[in-house]
Design an enzyme around this catalytic site. Structure first.
Site, mmCIF file in Angstrom:
data_model
loop_
_atom_site.group_PDB
_atom_site.id
_atom_site.type_symbol
_atom_site.label_atom_id
_atom_site.label_comp_id
_atom_site.label_asym_id
_atom_site.label_seq_id
_atom_site.Cartn_x
_atom_site.Cartn_y
_atom_site.Cartn_z
ATOM 1 N N HIS A 212 0.847 -1.190 0.000
ATOM 2 C CA HIS A 212 0.000 0.000 0.000
ATOM 3 C C HIS A 212 0.881 1.239 0.000
ATOM 4 O O HIS A 212 1.702 1.426 0.890
ATOM 5 C CB HIS A 212 -0.911 0.026 1.244
ATOM 6 C CG HIS A 212 -2.160 -0.781 1.057
ATOM 7 N ND1 HIS A 212 -3.306 -0.547 1.771
ATOM 8 C CD2 HIS A 212 -2.459 -1.814 0.226
ATOM 9 C CE1 HIS A 212 -4.259 -1.392 1.394
ATOM 10 N NE2 HIS A 212 -3.762 -2.178 0.449
ATOM 11 N N TYR B 293 -9.900 5.908 6.614
ATOM 12 C CA TYR B 293 -10.351 6.346 7.942
ATOM 13 C C TYR B 293 -11.452 7.393 7.753
ATOM 14 O O TYR B 293 -11.277 8.355 7.011
ATOM 15 C CB TYR B 293 -9.193 6.991 8.704
ATOM 16 C CG TYR B 293 -8.002 6.084 8.933
ATOM 17 C CD1 TYR B 293 -7.025 5.908 7.942
ATOM 18 C CD2 TYR B 293 -7.848 5.390 10.129
ATOM 19 C CE1 TYR B 293 -5.936 5.075 8.148
ATOM 20 C CE2 TYR B 293 -6.751 4.565 10.340
ATOM 21 C CZ TYR B 293 -5.804 4.410 9.348
ATOM 22 O OH TYR B 293 -4.726 3.582 9.554
ATOM 23 N N PRO C 144 -5.432 1.744 18.263
ATOM 24 C CA PRO C 144 -5.027 1.186 16.962
ATOM 25 C C PRO C 144 -5.188 2.137 15.773
ATOM 26 O O PRO C 144 -4.806 1.797 14.669
ATOM 27 C CB PRO C 144 -5.920 -0.042 16.811
ATOM 28 C CG PRO C 144 -7.020 0.131 17.769
ATOM 29 C CD PRO C 144 -6.538 1.010 18.854
ATOM 30 N N LYS D 138 -0.037 1.273 14.889
ATOM 31 C CA LYS D 138 1.308 1.294 15.439
ATOM 32 C C LYS D 138 1.619 0.124 16.383
ATOM 33 O O LYS D 138 2.786 -0.193 16.607
ATOM 34 C CB LYS D 138 1.537 2.618 16.198
ATOM 35 C CG LYS D 138 1.619 3.812 15.283
ATOM 36 C CD LYS D 138 2.915 3.832 14.483
ATOM 37 C CE LYS D 138 2.812 4.634 13.202
ATOM 38 N NZ LYS D 138 2.670 3.766 12.036
ATOM 39 N N TYR E 34 2.931 8.006 9.841
ATOM 40 C CA TYR E 34 2.151 6.806 9.513
ATOM 41 C C TYR E 34 3.063 5.687 9.027
ATOM 42 O O TYR E 34 2.886 4.526 9.385
ATOM 43 C CB TYR E 34 1.116 7.150 8.432
ATOM 44 C CG TYR E 34 0.058 6.076 8.239
ATOM 45 C CD1 TYR E 34 0.185 5.105 7.247
ATOM 46 C CD2 TYR E 34 -1.069 6.023 9.061
ATOM 47 C CE1 TYR E 34 -0.770 4.117 7.076
ATOM 48 C CE2 TYR E 34 -2.045 5.041 8.887
ATOM 49 C CZ TYR E 34 -1.885 4.092 7.897
ATOM 50 O OH TYR E 34 -2.830 3.102 7.735
#
Ligand code: FAS
Ligand code: PHB
Length: 394
Positions: A75, A205, A297, A301, A389
């Site tokens: 990704h 998200y 979550p 991480k 990220y």
């Protein structure tokens, strides 16, 4: 009592314990893993899904990356949805080609377990709640446990507490020798696993007035979805239909139309907390992974932090045995805690940005939408979120 001896006893066979074992074995350091549950029980836990490149590099290094590269999904971006609009955020273009790999924690655990079996490495499963740690304030710590009616003692030079948030290792540290920092969030995540094609092909998200949602995946035919839910919610109150109906209200309208629903293979509610124990070393015992810290979550991480800890710990232990140096073990806690607190901050920030908070509903929602609008239109802000990220150095 049957007595065993080794160089390192690892308590816990989740990702931390298994990866630490593989790293120590590769360096020729002898170890034994003691696990409370059965191997099947450990494999039955559905948890993380997104691996940083630092984690996949470690799995390659210990020789368990083949299936991950074959079945995992690369990704290069993730997406945000707010005010009903979809915003793709490219990571690799901004972070020198670094990317994420979607490959479930269950698969990572299976690959590491299979690796241990092939090498004939010793894992003692089903030790139950009898596991206890002793004399870790000396150079000759011990781990004891009972199994099949027999008492066992393992003598070692070090103990690695890889036994998660509810484990015995951190709990065995005298209260005056440890500081716990904790924040419990006023909501949880209701997660569903289903053999349905993911509605988005990248991790997405959502911030909505009804609350947060996350669209993830395990493959192109298996979806992992979450919705924010109340802390007191019970999973038995959520039929599949009720979940799908609510989930549709939390993704963009076009996605809601094309969403393929189906029976849940797994459905569970996870509480959200931020937690750090300081220090992470107590004489001859070291804490790693969830035994030392927990992140909400949201930032993906948890598992990746655990990999960073055991990477640093394995180097320190190998240095001790091969070079008779204590520099690495003396530096373990401070080196890990810097990275841990950076990840704690990012996970707290991202959780605070994306979730609905009961006490700041109207104004808080507008502030979140303003920050998200700024974020997706500011290259400086996009650099920052993608740097965090994709994961900070170990
Ligand atoms: P783990 O908790 O995975 O493993 C600890 C092991 O120690 C377990 O096998 C346990 O049985 C064993 N143990 C406990 N007590 C023991 C004792 N007394 N004696 C011997 N063994 C003992 N992270 C993400 O990045 N994304 C997610 O979506 C995500 N979802 C999660 C959902 C849930 C419900 C939980 C609890 C965690 C989630 N996490 C997520 C975080 C998770 O993936 C952890 O970061 C990861 O499991 C850390 O691995 P370990 O440190 O090995 O701890
Ligand atoms: C998951 O796929 O389970 C997942 C993905 C991203 C997150 C958390 C969980 O931030």
């Amino acid at each position: 009592m049957k007595s065993l001896s080794t160089q390192v006893v690892i308590v816990g066979s989740g990702p931390s314990g298994l990866l630490l074992g593989a790293l120590l074995h590769k360096a020729g350091v002898d170890h034994i893993i003691v696990e409370r549950q059965s191997g099947d029980y450990v494999l039955g836990r559905i948890r993380a899904g997104v691996l940083e490149q630092g984690t996949t590099d470690l799995l390659d290094y210990v020789g368990v990356g083949a299936r991950m590269h074959h079945e995992g999904l690369r990704h290069d971006a993730f997406a945000l949805i707010f005010k009903g609009a979809f915003h793709r955020i490219n990571i690799s273009d901004r972070q020198g080609g670094k990317h994420m790999t979607v490959y479930g924690q269950t698969e990572v655990t299976k690959d590491l377990m299979d690796h241990r079996s092939k090498l004939g490495l010793q894992t003692i499963y089903e030790a139950g709640d009898s596991v206890a740690v002793h004399d870790f304030d000396t150079d000759h710590p011990r781990v004891t446990f009972n199994k099949d009616g027999e008492s066992y003692e393992i003598k070692a030079r070090f103990i690695a507490g890889c036994d998660g948030y509810h484990g015995v290792c951190r709990a065995s540290v005298p209260a005056g020798s440890i500081q716990n920092f904790e924040k419990v969030y006023p909501f949880g995540w209701l997660g569903v696993l289903s053999d349905t094609p993911p509605v988005y092909h990248e991790v997405t998200y959502s911030n909505t007035e009804r609350g947060f949602a996350l669209s993830s995946l395990r493959s192109n035919t298996r979806s992992r979805y979450y919705i924010q839910c109340g802390m007191d919610e019970k999973v038995e109150n959520w039929s599949d239909d009720r979940f799908w109906t609510e989930f549709k209200t939390r993704i963009d309208p076009d996605a809601a139309k094309r969403l393929v629903t189906g029976p849940s293979l797994e459905k569970s509610i996870a509480p959200l907390r931020s937690f750090v124990a300081e220090p992470m070393r107590f004489g001859s015992m070291f804490l790693a992974g969830d035994a030392a810290h927990i992140v909400p979550p949201t930032g993906a991480k948890g598992l990746n932090l655990a990999a960073g800890d055991v990477n640093v710990l394995s180097q320190a232990i190998v240095e001790y045995f091969q070079e008779q140096s204590v520099a690495g073990i003396d530096n373990y806690s401070s080196r890990c805690l810097r990275r841990v607190w950076n990840a704690e901050r990012f996970s707290w920030w991202f959780t605070s940005l994306m979730h609905k908070f009961p006490d700041t509903e109207g104004f808080g929602q507008k502030i979140q939408e303003a920050e998200l609008d700024y974020l997706v239109h500011s290259e400086a802000a996009l650099q920052s979120i993608t740097e965090n990220y994709v994961g900070l150095a170990h």
